[in-house]
Every structure is written in structure tokens, then in C-alpha cells.
Motif scaffolding. Structure first.
Motif, PDB file in Angstrom:
ATOM      1  N   ASP A 479       0.821  -1.216   0.000  1.00 38.71           N
ATOM      2  CA  ASP A 479       0.000   0.000   0.000  1.00 38.71           C
ATOM      3  C   ASP A 479       0.850   1.260   0.000  1.00 38.71           C
ATOM      4  OD1 ASP A 479       1.062  -0.287   2.491  1.00 38.71           O
ATOM      5  OD2 ASP A 479      -0.838  -0.282   3.583  1.00 38.71           O
ATOM      6  N   ASP A 480       2.161   1.114  -0.262  1.00 39.27           N
ATOM      7  CA  ASP A 480       3.091   2.252  -0.300  1.00 39.27           C
ATOM      8  C   ASP A 480       3.117   3.021   1.017  1.00 39.27           C
ATOM      9  OD1 ASP A 480       3.949   1.807  -2.932  1.00 39.27           O
ATOM     10  OD2 ASP A 480       2.214   2.857  -3.740  1.00 39.27           O
ATOM     11  N   ARG A 481       2.856   2.322   2.117  1.00 43.42           N
ATOM     12  CA  ARG A 481       2.875   2.964   3.429  1.00 43.42           C
ATOM     13  C   ARG A 481       3.590   2.064   4.416  1.00 43.42           C
ATOM     14  NH1 ARG A 481      -3.343   4.202   4.510  1.00 43.42           N
ATOM     15  NH2 ARG A 481      -2.535   3.845   6.609  1.00 43.42           N
ATOM     16  N   LEU A 482       4.252   2.702   5.405  1.00 44.02           N
ATOM     17  CA  LEU A 482       4.933   1.963   6.465  1.00 44.02           C
ATOM     18  C   LEU A 482       4.730   2.706   7.783  1.00 44.02           C
ATOM     19  CD1 LEU A 482       6.870  -0.333   7.352  1.00 44.02           C
ATOM     20  CD2 LEU A 482       8.758   1.255   6.894  1.00 44.02           C
ATOM     21  N   ASP A 483       4.145   2.030   8.742  1.00 41.89           N
ATOM     22  CA  ASP A 483       3.916   2.605  10.054  1.00 41.89           C
ATOM     23  C   ASP A 483       5.235   2.646  10.834  1.00 41.89           C
ATOM     24  OD1 ASP A 483       3.158   1.795  13.158  1.00 41.89           O
ATOM     25  OD2 ASP A 483       1.805   3.269  12.253  1.00 41.89           O
ATOM     26  N   ALA A 484       5.478   3.759  11.548  1.00 40.08           N
ATOM     27  CA  ALA A 484       6.736   3.919  12.282  1.00 40.08           C
ATOM     28  C   ALA A 484       6.925   2.820  13.322  1.00 40.08           C
ATOM     29  CB  ALA A 484       6.775   5.295  12.947  1.00 40.08           C
ATOM     30  N   ARG A 485       5.855   2.442  14.003  1.00 38.03           N
ATOM     31  CA  ARG A 485       5.959   1.380  14.999  1.00 38.03           C
ATOM     32  C   ARG A 485       6.285   0.048  14.342  1.00 38.03           C
ATOM     33  NH1 ARG A 485       1.049  -0.735  18.953  1.00 38.03           N
ATOM     34  NH2 ARG A 485       2.215  -2.456  19.907  1.00 38.03           N
ATOM     35  N   GLU A 486       5.667  -0.208  13.181  1.00 38.73           N
ATOM     36  CA  GLU A 486       5.942  -1.447  12.442  1.00 38.73           C
ATOM     37  C   GLU A 486       7.416  -1.538  12.072  1.00 38.73           C
ATOM     38  OE1 GLU A 486       4.110  -3.807   8.537  1.00 38.73           O
ATOM     39  OE2 GLU A 486       3.844  -1.639   8.755  1.00 38.73           O
ATOM     40  N   TRP A 487       8.006  -0.395  11.676  1.00 35.78           N
ATOM     41  CA  TRP A 487       9.419  -0.402  11.314  1.00 35.78           C
ATOM     42  C   TRP A 487      10.313  -0.626  12.532  1.00 35.78           C
ATOM     43  CZ3 TRP A 487      12.788  -1.566   8.025  1.00 35.78           C
ATOM     44  CH2 TRP A 487      14.108  -1.131   8.140  1.00 35.78           C
ATOM     45  N   ALA A 499      17.011   5.397   8.126  1.00 38.02           N
ATOM     46  CA  ALA A 499      15.561   5.418   7.943  1.00 38.02           C
ATOM     47  C   ALA A 499      15.208   4.790   6.596  1.00 38.02           C
ATOM     48  CB  ALA A 499      15.043   6.853   8.006  1.00 38.02           C
ATOM     49  N   PRO A 500      14.169   3.978   6.549  1.00 41.16           N
ATOM     50  CA  PRO A 500      13.822   3.299   5.291  1.00 41.16           C
ATOM     51  C   PRO A 500      13.308   4.273   4.242  1.00 41.16           C
ATOM     52  CG  PRO A 500      12.117   2.927   6.923  1.00 41.16           C
ATOM     53  CD  PRO A 500      13.233   3.642   7.638  1.00 41.16           C
ATOM     54  N   ARG A 501      13.556   3.936   2.994  1.00 43.62           N
ATOM     55  CA  ARG A 501      13.017   4.692   1.865  1.00 43.62           C
ATOM     56  C   ARG A 501      11.961   3.830   1.182  1.00 43.62           C
ATOM     57  NH1 ARG A 501      16.786   8.837   0.888  1.00 43.62           N
ATOM     58  NH2 ARG A 501      17.963   9.062   2.839  1.00 43.62           N
TER      59      ARG A 501
END
Length: 538
Positions: A479-487, A499-501
Motif C-alpha cells: 500500500d506504499d505505506r509503512l507505520d513507524a511502529r511497524e518499522w 531510515a527506510p526509503r
């Protein structure tokens, strides 16, 4: 006729040899061949051999003769090995170029090949025209194949222009003479043109293993074998020889590995063995989750060229309805065909299994391996990383137009793969990274496997190593999204990373074998091509 009796080591006799056998296979295509657009999508052995003869006659009518070189550069399809066979029957050398986005790169490869004839796809010719690039010098004839795309360059021939001429003479070369040239993946720049003989590409181990009956691991007569691969690469020569030798009930050639075409072809033919590039299988995970029945009959999955991640193995093996499906993995390189092999089952890739298990294998048949210090050249002890060197009789003859570069990677009989690896227990070899992409003290491949397991919505993960700083993970998310907690959870316990790109999957630069072009991705995302490795052996 006597030439057709031996085993099919030479691509120039392979299809005719198969046509004379009592047991033949039937080939099913996802679309008609570009060279025979009105020929339908089903071919038996006789039709395949007849197509090779037709193509050989056309190439001969265009002026191709024994000792000449012909470049074949077109859209991916099963007619690539047919064109190679046609040229080889004349005693000419086919130089195969897969679809490459850069017209300048294609022109550079053609320049190294120095052909007397070019067989080019209409889309390539249109792209070259739009870019103002002349693919070949004046005097080199061009044959266009494929559906019309705009106006053809002046003087361009079509296969229709060449039909009806005199039958071409058959002048198949010897087993140790140059037979075909294909190119490397090109993950770090312009690919190399690798020159192989019939023996090095097909006749010797490890490629020869595929033509032996090995329970669970080789093709049976009752199989329906499907493959979504790059039909221009050297792997396809050995694959074609093995499939026509073992003669499965059906052979499904998928030219477009995109989800819609793959879904349609698997629904129509339900394969029992399935081969694809590792990143193609990874892309198909969403299909296996949505329609597992498409993979329900698969007893054997096969992937070569590159590492495959545990999540992909697990997803595909779980989709199979077989009681004991097997995954055969082979690490390979265009210059030396096979390097290491391993087998995976549901048990070996269960959740919680070591992430590096999928990059560990045993030396392939006929291959000897050394792991050496990159500076001193001394053999490394178990558990210490070094450059991966191999000795094999299946090593290519040279690089076309770059013999000095080929010689620089040789140390006597030992070939420098440019990969970093280490010896582990029971004689196995663990692949770490390409030397040019290395992550000092760690492995990008292992980090990518761990992150894919921890990020269910990630469709791809590439960890880019940078000199003097933490590695940068590039993520493709559904979904082209990444939650900060998930990372934060995904990175727990792992080495420090930047930091991920986030990059959409379709915007990641890839090779014709779907490998990520890491340097190009690094320039695209970070604006630099600097790496910790030397790149000396790329």
C-alpha cells in the motif's frame, strides 16, 4: 541424419533431435511467437523443428553464413532459443540480448558483438529511432520481428521478405567450438557478453544433471512443466535441452511474468513443476495467497541465478496441495552455469528457521569451490568470509570484445565469481553478498530475508550498503505505506540501519532476470554510486 542420434548437446540440432523421438512434448505459449505471429500458441516437436528450419532458411536468405555473428535483440519469448538454434544450424554464432531498457546499453553490446546481421524486435527499433540511436553501422542488415510499431528504418527486412528462398545448408559446429553468446545480468552496469560452447553450456556437469532421472528432482513424462524465465539467457539453453530430452506431457513457456498473464496460464495448465527467477516468485506471493489452487499441483519449484528468501519459499510451498513439495535452488552465474545447490521443504523453511538457510548450499556436481582472502588470495578457514572461487569444466570460453576482462578474473583454473561467501558445516557454502555491494560484518541478503519475514506487507526489500554510514533499506510496500511502529519492531535486534526509503515496486530498476540493479537504485534513491566494495571482479 547421423548427426541427430547423439544426445542434444548442441542447440543447432536440439529441436530436430527431439522431433525424431518417439516421445515428444507439446509446448503451450502465453501468446503467439513474434517470428510466427499467425502460428498459434501450441507447438509439437515437429512444429518446433519446422520453425527452426524456416528461420534458418530466412537467416540464410538474409546473408548469414557459417562463421558469421548474428545479434538477436527482441522482446522476451520462447522464439529466442528457436532463433539461436536456427543460426547455430548454419554454423553462425547467435548473440542473444534480452530486453534492456537502455538503448545505449543495447548498442554497446551490439558493438562488442560486431555482427553481420541484426534480428531486432520492432519495439526496440522504435525506441532506438525515438532516441536517435543507430543500433548497427551501415552495411549490417536488420530483420524486424514482432507486431508493427511505427515505421521501420529504411532498408529493414522482415521475415516475410525472406521466405521462399533456397534451403539453408546445415553446418553444426563441434561440441567445444563457440556455440552461443548470452549476456550477464548487468546489475552493476553494461552486461558482459559470455561465449559458450555446446559442452560448457549444456554437455557437462552441472547442466548435465537435469537430463538424468533423479527422483523428485528431474522432469517426468507425466509432468506439466512451466517456466517464466528470460529466454535469452544461458540458463535457458540447458533448460531447453533437459526438457526436450525428458519430454514432459506439456511444456508451458510464459514470456510475461506479470500477474495477469501468470494467473491465466497457471489456471489453464496447472503445472506440476514450475521454474522462475527468485524475484518473480517473490512478486507472485500475492497470487499464491489469493489463489493457492493455481500452485496446488506443483511438486517441484525451481529457481536459479540468485538467492531466494525464506518467506517466498514458505509461501509457495504452502500453496502447493502436494504432500511433500520440494524447492530446488541453484546459485548460478552466466560464466560458469551452476555453483551451489540446495533443496528446501516446508520443514526447512518453517517460521523461526535461520534466515541464512536459504542462501546456503553444496557445491554443484562437477564444481570445486574455494573461499579466499580478497587481498592475499589465501584460503579462508570455516566461518570466515572471502571471495568465492570455483573450478569447473563448464566455464565459458571468454567475454566477446573483452577478453582482457575475462582473463583478469582467472587464477589458473580458478574463476573469481565476485561473490562473498563463507564455508559452514558439512561442506556447505553460505552466500553473503556481491563484493561490490558488501556490508562489512554483515550480509545484505540476510537482512533482506529477515525484514521480509517481519514486514508481511513488503513486496520487496533491498538493503544498500554505504561506505562510512549505516545501510539504507529500500522497501516496496503493497500500500506504499509503512507505520513507524511497524518499522521499529521489524528492526529490533538488527544492526543499525538508516531510515527506510519507500519506492513503488514498478519504479525499482531491474535486469531482464528481475534482479535489482542495486547501483542504479542507489543513484535513484540516494544520489550516489559509492559502495564499500571495490567492484574489481564485477
Amino acid at each position: 541424419m547421423a548427426l541427430l542420434r547423439p544426445s542434444p548437446y548442441h542447440i543447432g540440432r536440439l529441436f530436430h533431435w527431439h522431433a525424431e523421438r518417439r516421445r515428444q512434448t507439446v509446448v503451450h505459449l502465453d501468446r503467439p511467437l513474434d517470428v510466427v505471429p499467425d502460428g498459434g500458441t501450441v507447438y509439437d516437436g515437429a512444429a518446433l523443428a519446422g520453425t527452426v528450419t524456416l528461420l534458418a532458411d530466412c537467416l540464410y536468405a538474409a546473408g548469414l553464413r557459417a562463421g558469421d555473428r548474428v545479434v538477436v535483440a527482441k522482446d522476451n519469448h520462447f522464439d529466442m532459443p528457436l532463433l539461436a538454434a536456427a543460426a547455430a544450424r548454419l554454423g553462425a554464432l547467435p548473440v542473444m540480448i534480452a530486453p534492456i531498457a537502455s538503448v545505449e546499453t543495447v548498442r554497446a553490446l551490439i558493438g562488442r558483438a560486431q555482427p553481420t546481421l541484426l534480428v531486432a524486435g520492432t519495439r526496440l527499433l522504435a525506441s532506438a529511432g525515438e532516441a536517435g540511436v543507430a543500433l548497427v553501422p551501415a552495411g549490417v542488415r536488420t530483420i524486424a520481428v514482432g507486431a508493427p510499431v511505427g515505421d521501420l528504418p529504411a532498408g529493414t527486412l522482415t521475415l516475410g521478405d525472406l521466405r521462399g528462398g533456397a534451403p539453408a545448408p546445415v553446418r553444426i559446429g563441434g561440441a567445444d567450438e563457440p556455440m552461443i553468446s548470452t549476456h550477464t545480468s548487468g546489475t552493476t552496469g553494461v552486461p558482459k557478453l559470455v561465449l559458450h560452447s555446446a559442452n560448457t553450456a549444456i554437455g557437462r556437469f552441472p547442466a548435465r544433471m537435469e537430463r538424468c532421472f533423479i527422483p523428485f528432482l528431474t522432469t517426468r513424462h507425466s509432468d506439466v512443466t512451466a517456466a517464466a524465465v528470460s529466454f535469452a539467457h544461458i540458463r535457458v539453453m540447458a533448460w531447453t535441452a533437459s526438457q526436450l530430452k525428458m519430454a514432459p506431457r506439456g511444456l508451458v513457456a510464459i514470456s510475461d511474468p506479470g500477474l495477469p498473464v501468470v494467473e491465466r496460464m497457471l489456471a489453464e495448465h496447472r503445472p506440476t513443476t514450475l521454474e522462475a527467477m527468485p524475484n518473480m516468485f517473490q512478486r507472485w506471493e500475492v497470487l499464491a495467497e489469493r489463489r493457492p489452487e493455481l500452485f496446488g499441483r506443483v511438486r517441484l519449484f525451481v529457481s536459479t541465478f540468485d538467492a531466494v528468501h525464506p518467506r517466498t519459499l514458505r509461501t509457495m510451498l504452502d500453496a502447493s496441495g502436494r504432500r511433500f513439495p520440494v524447492w530446488g535452488w541453484g546459485l548460478g552465474q552466466s560464466e560458469v552455469t551452476g555453483i551451489t545447490v540446495n533443496l528446501f521443504t516446508r520443514r526447512t523453511v518453517r517460521p523461526g528457521a535461520p534466515a541464512d538457510r536459504s542462501t546456503t548450499g553444496w557445491p554443484a556436481a562437477g564444481v570445486r569451490i574455494r573461499v579466499v582472502d580478497p587481498v592475499t588470495g589465501r584460503r579462508q578457514p570455516h566461518g570466515r568470509r572471502g571471495l568465492l572461487l570455483i573450478a569447473t569444466r563448464a566455464r565459458c570460453l571468454t567475454y566477446l570484445g573483452e577478453d582482457d576482462r575475462y582473463r583478469a578474473k582467472l587464477d589458473g583454473r580458478w574463476w573469481n565469481t565476485g561473490d562473498l561467501a563463507e564455508r559452514v558445516a558439512f561442506g556447505r557454502i553460505r552466500l553473503l553478498d556481491r563484493e561490490v555491494d558488501m556490508l562489512p560484518g554483515h550480509s545484505c541478503l540476510e537482512l533482506e530475508s529477515i525484514l521480509l519475514d517481519r514486514l508481511p506487507n513488503a513486496t520487496d526489500v533491498t538493503v544498500l550498503a554505504l561506505p562510512g554510514g549505516p545501510p539504507v533499506p529500500v522497501l516496496c510496500m503493497r500500500d506504499d505505506r509503512l507505520d513507524a511502529r511497524e518499522w521499529r519492531e521489524a528492526g529490533r535486534g538488527l544492526p543499525e540501519m538508516a531510515a527506510p526509503r519507500l519506492v513503488p515496486w514498478d519504479e525499482v530498476p531491474r535486469t531482464a532476470t528481475w534482479k535489482v540493479r542495486r547501483l542504479a537504485l542507489q543513484e535513484q534513491v540516494l544520489g550516489t554510486s559509492r559502495t564499500p566494495g571495490t567492484g574489481r571482479w564485477t
